[in-house]
Design a protein around this motif. Structure first.
Motif, PDB file in Angstrom:
ATOM      1  N   VAL A   1       2.183   1.088 -12.247  1.00 52.26           N
ATOM      2  CA  VAL A   1       1.438   1.319 -11.008  1.00 52.26           C
ATOM      3  C   VAL A   1       0.589   0.103 -10.638  1.00 52.26           C
ATOM      4  O   VAL A   1       0.395  -0.197  -9.458  1.00 52.26           O
ATOM      5  N   THR A   2       0.067  -0.607 -11.642  1.00 52.66           N
ATOM      6  CA  THR A   2      -0.849  -1.716 -11.370  1.00 52.66           C
ATOM      7  C   THR A   2      -0.146  -3.070 -11.455  1.00 52.66           C
ATOM      8  O   THR A   2       0.089  -3.718 -10.449  1.00 52.66           O
ATOM      9  N   ASN A   3       0.229  -3.490 -12.668  1.00 54.32           N
ATOM     10  CA  ASN A   3       0.784  -4.838 -12.863  1.00 54.32           C
ATOM     11  C   ASN A   3       2.072  -5.063 -12.093  1.00 54.32           C
ATOM     12  O   ASN A   3       2.256  -6.092 -11.443  1.00 54.32           O
TER      13      ASN A   3
ATOM     14  N   ARG B   1       2.590   1.667  -3.463  1.00 50.64           N
ATOM     15  CA  ARG B   1       1.680   2.209  -4.494  1.00 50.64           C
ATOM     16  C   ARG B   1       1.442   3.696  -4.269  1.00 50.64           C
ATOM     17  O   ARG B   1       1.392   4.469  -5.228  1.00 50.64           O
TER      18      ARG B   1
ATOM     19  N   THR C   1       3.371  -3.373  -9.483  1.00 47.16           N
ATOM     20  CA  THR C   1       3.210  -3.373  -8.026  1.00 47.16           C
ATOM     21  C   THR C   1       2.439  -4.600  -7.561  1.00 47.16           C
ATOM     22  O   THR C   1       2.642  -5.077  -6.443  1.00 47.16           O
ATOM     23  N   GLU C   2       1.561  -5.125  -8.418  1.00 43.47           N
ATOM     24  CA  GLU C   2       0.843  -6.362  -8.063  1.00 43.47           C
ATOM     25  C   GLU C   2       1.813  -7.532  -7.974  1.00 43.47           C
ATOM     26  O   GLU C   2       1.695  -8.394  -7.089  1.00 43.47           O
TER      27      GLU C   2
ATOM     28  N   SER D   1       3.682  -4.351 -20.659  1.00 41.01           N
ATOM     29  CA  SER D   1       3.446  -2.901 -20.670  1.00 41.01           C
ATOM     30  C   SER D   1       3.050  -2.436 -22.063  1.00 41.01           C
ATOM     31  O   SER D   1       2.144  -1.605 -22.218  1.00 41.01           O
TER      32      SER D   1
ATOM     33  N   VAL E   1       0.663   3.092 -16.585  1.00 42.56           N
ATOM     34  CA  VAL E   1      -0.362   2.400 -15.797  1.00 42.56           C
ATOM     35  C   VAL E   1       0.140   1.023 -15.376  1.00 42.56           C
ATOM     36  O   VAL E   1      -0.086   0.578 -14.242  1.00 42.56           O
ATOM     37  N   ALA E   2       0.857   0.333 -16.277  1.00 44.24           N
ATOM     38  CA  ALA E   2       1.388  -1.001 -15.967  1.00 44.24           C
ATOM     39  C   ALA E   2       2.352  -0.952 -14.795  1.00 44.24           C
ATOM     40  O   ALA E   2       2.415  -1.887 -13.988  1.00 44.24           O
TER      41      ALA E   2
ATOM     42  N   GLN F   1       0.843  -1.203   0.000  1.00 42.77           N
ATOM     43  CA  GLN F   1       0.000   0.000   0.000  1.00 42.77           C
ATOM     44  C   GLN F   1       0.875   1.249   0.000  1.00 42.77           C
ATOM     45  O   GLN F   1       0.627   2.197  -0.742  1.00 42.77           O
TER      46      GLN F   1
ATOM     47  N   ASN G   1      -0.499  -3.395 -22.686  1.00 46.58           N
ATOM     48  CA  ASN G   1      -1.400  -2.444 -22.016  1.00 46.58           C
ATOM     49  C   ASN G   1      -1.519  -1.148 -22.805  1.00 46.58           C
ATOM     50  O   ASN G   1      -2.613  -0.599 -22.972  1.00 46.58           O
TER      51      ASN G   1
ATOM     52  N   LYS H   1       3.579  -7.162  -4.847  1.00 43.02           N
ATOM     53  CA  LYS H   1       2.679  -7.553  -3.758  1.00 43.02           C
ATOM     54  C   LYS H   1       2.783  -9.049  -3.491  1.00 43.02           C
ATOM     55  O   LYS H   1       2.845  -9.489  -2.337  1.00 43.02           O
TER      56      LYS H   1
END
Length: 678
Positions: free
Chosen positions: A217-219, A190, A221-222, A290, A214-215, A187, A293, A225
């Protein structure tokens, strides 16, 4: 020198070190409790189950519960005799296949019964045979020998069950603490990534497709995670289990435990080899992801154009190339993972069990050491447990490499130079804007603006006109400090903007774009942008001032009407009125209209003109315009051509100069008459 990706990922993990430390303590306790199981089982087997196959002493009277009565004969295990026991004779309980025999002599419990004839037994003892007398025991008689063992067996099994229950509680606490800590870490990461994106200069976004950002920040960091939530827990859990198991193995048999240590360097070497190849594959996979995306994002946004120009097949082929590249390297990762997972661990497990059988078997056959059934069971149990965490660790190697590569991509973004976003106090700004001999180039020496010099005094309206590429928007980009000029300086109220932070510069400036951006939310939230300083009443007053209330009050929920993505339910003119109201609500000292009337129909233009008059009251306005009819009221009009100011004056003054402005005006007037005639 920047720290490695692994070190930076570890530093992020330490941001929640308190709960992680408590979780690790819980894990160590749980592992310690769980690993007592085989030792307890060993004691049950050796001391209380197989343990009855030992020398029994005949005693004169029953002194305690360890004494058993076999058909009137009082017997007690020789290893449990006390000083008060009066010894009468010696006996031994032996097992041959599924039968138990009670022989009337003291022989080693490891002796082998070779033949039974009536009450005469032929027994092999250390390579020699002897004949002794004895009897075969029935099930009831055998149970007599087990009676003293029932109570300690129940106590030990109860202890084992209790330890498992306690270990389960600590395992739950460990899982909860580590999982919560991992999610808090990701968290924070991000938030850091998104906060940093807001600090990046505009040219970073110009050079990269939105899908690629966007990739990150999302993919990416996922993937990280999964590292904190699953991979690190598996590794820590596995290594602590392995350490605990090796300690237990050394307590059981130091020689064989030392042989098992060979597994550790083999595992380490394999992890290094896996990192080398998997890291390269994962970099390509994540980079391709990326690009996929970005391709999807661009295709969705441009779908009307793609379909209108019948380019669906070509777009599909371009996407398929990226998808195929992604598939090829995913397949390579699968091959590498398949070699790693069960194959590697099964080979190591097989080698360990061969060493185990060879070691214990050779010692037993040579007669050097007699291995008890309990030790045998405990060692097999620990060896089996040893390869469970090893399998889990090896199976997590692909995810570890994905997270490492994703981490490198995220840290690459975080390392981009930005400027901290800081809250600034509202300052009184008069709105005196001046460009002093400004020259600017986006790249190298390819100057877009050349020696630009003008001043807009407080409360004045200045309009910029010129053909596409003349540098109008670049002037606004410089004023907002999206970029900095290579030469000259820009001042607001006499203060050089380069000496101020970007937030200080942008605080008194508002902007209305040619294609206004409407956020998902409500009509009111699009005006206030959820800024507590803008009240609902102020937002509604701004909407009414620009005339937007005429269509808003016809909506079912009026000012609380839900707004979808980019406000597609509104017309271009309606969206523009909303953006005018937004600018008015924030009450900037300087307002920029970037071709705000370019896409407006003739009918809506009148409303926009009235809105512009409202906005112009008491503030400095800079207008980029194509429609000259909307800027005739401007205090000064600046005509640009190829980055240079070629004309400057009021509307009437420029018409009298018989220059570029007059030509543009006549051309637009002629077009307007032509449209009216049609």
């Amino acid at each position: 020198m920047k720290p490695s990706t692994e070190k930076r990922l570890f530093q992020y993990a330490l941001t929640n070190k308190k709960y992680i430390l408590i979780g690790l303590i819980c894990l160590i306790i749980a592992v310690g409790l769980e690993l007592t199981g085989p030792f307890i089982a060993k004691r049950v087997i050796d001391n209380h189950i197989v343990g009855i196959q030992t020398n029994w002493t005949e005693v004169a009277e029953k002194q305690d519960k360890d004494t058993v009565d076999l058909n009137g004969t009082l017997l007690k295990r020789s290893d449990r005799l006390t000083e008060n026991d009066q010894i009468i004779g010696q006996h031994t309980l032996l097992q041959a296949e599924r039968q138990y025999y009670f022989v009337h002599d003291q022989v080693p419990p490891s002796s082998t019964v070779e033949d039974v004839t009536n009450d005469l037994f032929t027994i092999r003892i250390n390579g020699t045979t002897e004949q002794i007398t004895g009897v075969q025991l029935s099930a009831g008689e055998l149970y007599t020998f087990f009676q003293p063992e029932i109570h300690p067996i129940i106590l030990l099994l109860g202890l084992y069950l209790g330890l498992i229950v306690i270990a389960t509680v600590f395992q739950y606490l460990k899982t909860y603490l580590l999982q919560v800590s991992a999610n808090k870490v990701i968290q924070r990461m991000r938030n850091d990534v998104f906060e940093h994106i807001e600090e990046l200069p505009m040219n970073y976004f110009v050079k990269r497709p939105a899908g690629k950002i966007v990739a990150r920040v999302t993919n990416d960091t996922e993937a990280i995670k999964e590292l904190y939530v699953k991979v690190l827990e598996t590794f820590v859990n596995g290594f602590i289990y392995m350490i605990g198991i090796f300690i237990a193995l050394f307590l059981l048999n130091a020689t064989l435990a030392t042989i098992c240590l060979v597994i550790i360097p083999i595992l380490f070497i394999w992890m290094k080899l896996f990192k080398k190849y998997a890291g390269n594959y994962n970099r390509i996979i994540r980079s391709t992801n990326s690009e996929i995306n970005a391709s999807i994002n661009e295709s969705i946004q441009g779908m009307p154009v793609i379909q209108a120009f019948r380019r669906t097949k070509e777009t599909q082929e371009e996407f398929e190339q990226l998808n195929t590249r992604h598939f090829i390297y995913q397949k390579k990762m699968i091959v590498l993972s398949a070699l790693t997972s069960f194959n590697l661990v099964n080979v190591l497990r097989g080698v360990a069990f061969v060493a185990f059988i060879w070691y214990f078997g050779s010692h037993s056959l040579s007669g050097e050491t007699i291995i008890t059934a309990g030790v045998l069971y405990a060692f097999v149990d620990y060896l089996t447990r040893l390869f469970e965490p090893m399998t889990q660790i090896v199976n997590q190697l692909p995810q570890l490499e994905q997270a490492r590569v994703a981490g490198a991509r995220v840290f690459e973004l975080l390392d981009e130079k930005g400027e901290k976003v800081e809250q600034t106090e509202n300052q009184e700004v008069n709105g005196d804007v001046q460009f002093e001999n400004v020259s600017f180039a986006y790249e190298n020496d390819n100057y877009i603006l050349k020696n630009i010099h003008f001043q807009v005094k407080p409360g004045q309206t200045a309009a910029f006109v010129g053909h596409t590429g003349s540098g109008k928007s670049s002037i606004m980009n410089l004023l907002f400090r999206f970029y900095d000029p290579q030469k000259g300086k820009i001042t607001i109220d006499g203060v050089d903007t380069s000496t101020l932070t970007r937030q200080q510069i942008r605080q008194p400036i508002g902007i209305v774009l040619q294609d206004p951006f409407i956020f998902t939310g409500t009509v009111i939230s699009n005006i206030t942008l959820n800024d507590p300083a803008i009240s609902r009443e102020k937002a509604i007053a701004a909407l009414k001032a620009v005339g937007a209330n005429q269509f808003i009050e016809k909506l079912p929920n009026q000012y609380d009407e839900p707004v979808g993505e980019n406000g597609n339910e509104f017309s271009t003119g309606q969206r523009q009125l909303l953006s005018f109201a937004r600018a008015l609500a924030f009450d900037p000292a300087i307002l920029i209209l970037d071709e705000a009337t370019a896409n407006i129909d003739t009918e809506t233009e009148g409303m926009i003109q009235e809105a512009m008059k409202v906005l112009a009251k008491g503030r400095t306005m800079l207008i980029i315009a194509h429609r000259l009819s909307t800027i005739q009221h401007a205090d000064q009009i600046i005509v640009l051509q190829r980055g240079e100011i070629i004309e400057q004056g009021t509307h009437e003054e420029l018409l009298q100069q018989d220059g570029n402005y007059q030509q543009m005006y006549k051309m637009q007037q002629g077009t307007a008459k032509h449209i009216t005639a049609i």
